[in-house]
Scaffold this motif. Structure first.
Motif, PDB file in Angstrom:
ATOM      1  N   ARG A  52      13.120   1.462  -8.540  1.00 24.85           N
ATOM      2  CA  ARG A  52      11.746   1.869  -8.893  1.00 24.85           C
ATOM      3  C   ARG A  52      10.734   0.981  -8.185  1.00 24.85           C
ATOM      4  O   ARG A  52       9.715   1.465  -7.686  1.00 24.85           O
ATOM      5  N   ALA A  53      11.005  -0.319  -8.144  1.00 22.60           N
ATOM      6  CA  ALA A  53      10.080  -1.266  -7.531  1.00 22.60           C
ATOM      7  C   ALA A  53       9.824  -0.946  -6.060  1.00 22.60           C
ATOM      8  O   ALA A  53       8.748  -1.230  -5.539  1.00 22.60           O
ATOM      9  N   LYS A  54      10.792  -0.334  -5.399  1.00 21.03           N
ATOM     10  CA  LYS A  54      10.667  -0.027  -3.971  1.00 21.03           C
ATOM     11  C   LYS A  54       9.771   1.183  -3.703  1.00 21.03           C
ATOM     12  O   LYS A  54       9.245   1.323  -2.603  1.00 21.03           O
ATOM     13  N   VAL A  55       9.628   2.083  -4.683  1.00 19.46           N
ATOM     14  CA  VAL A  55       8.917   3.342  -4.421  1.00 19.46           C
ATOM     15  C   VAL A  55       7.727   3.611  -5.339  1.00 19.46           C
ATOM     16  O   VAL A  55       7.004   4.575  -5.125  1.00 19.46           O
ATOM     17  N   VAL A  56       7.506   2.770  -6.347  1.00 21.50           N
ATOM     18  CA  VAL A  56       6.473   3.079  -7.340  1.00 21.50           C
ATOM     19  C   VAL A  56       5.086   3.213  -6.711  1.00 21.50           C
ATOM     20  O   VAL A  56       4.302   4.068  -7.120  1.00 21.50           O
ATOM     21  N   VAL A  75       0.873  -1.172   0.000  1.00 20.39           N
ATOM     22  CA  VAL A  75       0.000   0.000   0.000  1.00 20.39           C
ATOM     23  C   VAL A  75       0.911   1.223   0.000  1.00 20.39           C
ATOM     24  O   VAL A  75       1.680   1.430   0.943  1.00 20.39           O
ATOM     25  N   GLY A  76       0.833   2.010  -1.070  1.00 24.49           N
ATOM     26  CA  GLY A  76       1.562   3.268  -1.119  1.00 24.49           C
ATOM     27  C   GLY A  76       0.784   4.313  -0.349  1.00 24.49           C
ATOM     28  O   GLY A  76      -0.449   4.360  -0.434  1.00 24.49           O
ATOM     29  N   VAL A  77       1.483   5.150   0.411  1.00 22.55           N
ATOM     30  CA  VAL A  77       0.826   6.137   1.267  1.00 22.55           C
ATOM     31  C   VAL A  77       1.348   7.531   0.950  1.00 22.55           C
ATOM     32  O   VAL A  77       2.563   7.748   0.867  1.00 22.55           O
ATOM     33  N   ALA A  78       0.425   8.477   0.777  1.00 24.83           N
ATOM     34  CA  ALA A  78       0.763   9.888   0.588  1.00 24.83           C
ATOM     35  C   ALA A  78      -0.112  10.719   1.527  1.00 24.83           C
ATOM     36  O   ALA A  78      -1.199  10.294   1.911  1.00 24.83           O
ATOM     37  N   ILE A  79       0.382  11.895   1.886  1.00 28.84           N
ATOM     38  CA  ILE A  79      -0.338  12.808   2.775  1.00 28.84           C
ATOM     39  C   ILE A  79      -0.342  14.190   2.138  1.00 28.84           C
ATOM     40  O   ILE A  79       0.662  14.624   1.570  1.00 28.84           O
ATOM     41  N   SER A  80      -1.453  14.900   2.278  1.00 30.16           N
ATOM     42  CA  SER A  80      -1.513  16.274   1.784  1.00 30.16           C
ATOM     43  C   SER A  80      -0.833  17.216   2.771  1.00 30.16           C
ATOM     44  O   SER A  80      -0.651  16.885   3.942  1.00 30.16           O
ATOM     45  N   ASP A  81      -0.496  18.389   2.280  1.00 32.07           N
ATOM     46  CA  ASP A  81      -0.060  19.444   3.197  1.00 32.07           C
ATOM     47  C   ASP A  81      -1.303  19.985   3.899  1.00 32.07           C
ATOM     48  O   ASP A  81      -2.429  19.644   3.551  1.00 32.07           O
ATOM     49  N   GLY A  82      -1.114  20.850   4.873  1.00 29.41           N
ATOM     50  CA  GLY A  82      -2.228  21.383   5.651  1.00 29.41           C
ATOM     51  C   GLY A  82      -3.179  22.268   4.859  1.00 29.41           C
ATOM     52  O   GLY A  82      -4.344  22.421   5.223  1.00 29.41           O
ATOM     53  N   LEU A  83      -2.708  22.824   3.747  1.00 29.06           N
ATOM     54  CA  LEU A  83      -3.554  23.682   2.908  1.00 29.06           C
ATOM     55  C   LEU A  83      -4.292  22.898   1.825  1.00 29.06           C
ATOM     56  O   LEU A  83      -5.044  23.475   1.048  1.00 29.06           O
ATOM     57  N   LEU A  84      -4.054  21.611   1.761  1.00 24.45           N
ATOM     58  CA  LEU A  84      -4.671  20.714   0.776  1.00 24.45           C
ATOM     59  C   LEU A  84      -4.296  21.087  -0.656  1.00 24.45           C
ATOM     60  O   LEU A  84      -5.101  20.987  -1.577  1.00 24.45           O
ATOM     61  N   GLN A 117       2.482  14.560  -0.666  1.00 24.20           N
ATOM     62  CA  GLN A 117       3.847  14.081  -0.448  1.00 24.20           C
ATOM     63  C   GLN A 117       3.792  12.596  -0.107  1.00 24.20           C
ATOM     64  O   GLN A 117       2.958  12.171   0.680  1.00 24.20           O
ATOM     65  N   GLY A 118       4.719  11.838  -0.671  1.00 29.86           N
ATOM     66  CA  GLY A 118       4.794  10.416  -0.374  1.00 29.86           C
ATOM     67  C   GLY A 118       5.346  10.196   1.019  1.00 29.86           C
ATOM     68  O   GLY A 118       6.284  10.871   1.433  1.00 29.86           O
ATOM     69  N   ILE A 119       4.787   9.253   1.736  1.00 30.68           N
ATOM     70  CA  ILE A 119       5.207   8.967   3.105  1.00 30.68           C
ATOM     71  C   ILE A 119       5.944   7.632   3.174  1.00 30.68           C
ATOM     72  O   ILE A 119       7.067   7.549   3.648  1.00 30.68           O
ATOM     73  N   GLU A 120       5.304   6.565   2.706  1.00 29.43           N
ATOM     74  CA  GLU A 120       5.932   5.252   2.800  1.00 29.43           C
ATOM     75  C   GLU A 120       5.181   4.238   1.958  1.00 29.43           C
ATOM     76  O   GLU A 120       4.104   4.520   1.438  1.00 29.43           O
ATOM     77  N   VAL A 121       5.772   3.046   1.860  1.00 27.05           N
ATOM     78  CA  VAL A 121       5.112   1.890   1.261  1.00 27.05           C
ATOM     79  C   VAL A 121       4.978   0.845   2.361  1.00 27.05           C
ATOM     80  O   VAL A 121       5.970   0.451   2.972  1.00 27.05           O
ATOM     81  N   ILE A 122       3.751   0.440   2.618  1.00 27.54           N
ATOM     82  CA  ILE A 122       3.484  -0.599   3.614  1.00 27.54           C
ATOM     83  C   ILE A 122       3.485  -1.933   2.863  1.00 27.54           C
ATOM     84  O   ILE A 122       2.768  -2.098   1.884  1.00 27.54           O
ATOM     85  N   ARG A 123       4.304  -2.847   3.332  1.00 28.60           N
ATOM     86  CA  ARG A 123       4.416  -4.161   2.681  1.00 28.60           C
ATOM     87  C   ARG A 123       3.883  -5.241   3.621  1.00 28.60           C
ATOM     88  O   ARG A 123       4.079  -5.177   4.820  1.00 28.60           O
ATOM     89  N   ARG A 124       3.232  -6.234   3.028  1.00 31.61           N
ATOM     90  CA  ARG A 124       2.780  -7.376   3.816  1.00 31.61           C
ATOM     91  C   ARG A 124       3.242  -8.658   3.141  1.00 31.61           C
ATOM     92  O   ARG A 124       3.412  -8.705   1.932  1.00 31.61           O
ATOM     93  N   LYS A 125       3.424  -9.679   3.947  1.00 30.58           N
ATOM     94  CA  LYS A 125       3.951 -10.945   3.437  1.00 30.58           C
ATOM     95  C   LYS A 125       2.894 -11.753   2.699  1.00 30.58           C
ATOM     96  O   LYS A 125       3.191 -12.483   1.765  1.00 30.58           O
ATOM     97  N   GLN A 126       1.635 -11.618   3.110  1.00 35.54           N
ATOM     98  CA  GLN A 126       0.553 -12.365   2.473  1.00 35.54           C
ATOM     99  C   GLN A 126      -0.552 -11.403   2.050  1.00 35.54           C
ATOM    100  O   GLN A 126      -0.949 -10.527   2.832  1.00 35.54           O
ATOM    101  N   PRO A 127      -1.078 -11.582   0.829  1.00 37.22           N
ATOM    102  CA  PRO A 127      -2.077 -10.642   0.303  1.00 37.22           C
ATOM    103  C   PRO A 127      -3.300 -10.427   1.193  1.00 37.22           C
ATOM    104  O   PRO A 127      -3.799  -9.318   1.303  1.00 37.22           O
TER     105      PRO A 127
END
Length: 151
Positions: free
Chosen positions: A118-122, A13-22, A26-36
């Motif tokens: 690329r695979a780590k951040v796409v 799951v790629g995660v991004a957050i808006s700034d306070g003014l919307l 900005q990208g925050i992180e990629v959450i990875r799981r071992k099983q779908p």
């Protein structure tokens, strides 16, 4: 107020957050799981990030088919959206994400990033594109409602 953007995939799951003014995403992180199908830790991490960044709404990528029909991936996104609503108590908006992963790959290729990197951040970049598309739409409609001329 901040908005969170998510690019939900089968194992990430790629995660991004808006700034306070919307205005920007900005990208925050990629959450990875071992099983779908193991989503408990993924949901817990999203909830933790939502609290940390004081998120009031989540925009979840909605992978419709190119002919505008709903396929298996979109159905899984609908189920995940419902899990997010129950877990966080936040509004979850499904946002058409067609071609965002393609655009993310293209941006990284143009940035001369190696395939392995690329695979780590796409997914994070795709989440930025999803959220930025929503923010642009949100701000355009807000300007129209305020009567700020033709947009």
């Amino acid at each position: 107020m901040r908005i969170m953007g998510l690019d939900y995939g089968s194992v990430t799951v790629g995660v991004a957050i808006s700034d306070g003014l919307l205005l920007t995403a900005q990208g925050i992180e990629v959450i990875r799981r071992k099983q779908p199908d193991k989503l408990r830790q993924t949901l817990a991490r999203i909830e933790q990030l939502a609290k940390e960044y004081e998120v009031e709404k989540i925009v979840l990528g909605y992978p419709k088919n190119m002919n505008n029909t709903i396929g298996e991936r979109a159905e899984k996104s609908e189920e995940f959206a419902e899990m997010l609503r129950r877990r966080t108590g936040l509004e979850v908006v499904l946002w058409d994400e067609r071609l965002t992963t393609v655009a993310a790959h293209q941006a990284l290729i143009e940035g001369d990033m190696r395939r392995e990197d690329r695979a780590k951040v796409v997914d994070k970049i795709a989440a930025i594109f999803i959220l930025q598309g929503y923010l642009d739409y949100y701000n355009m409609n807000k300007a129209k409602e305020a009567g700020e001329g033709e947009v």
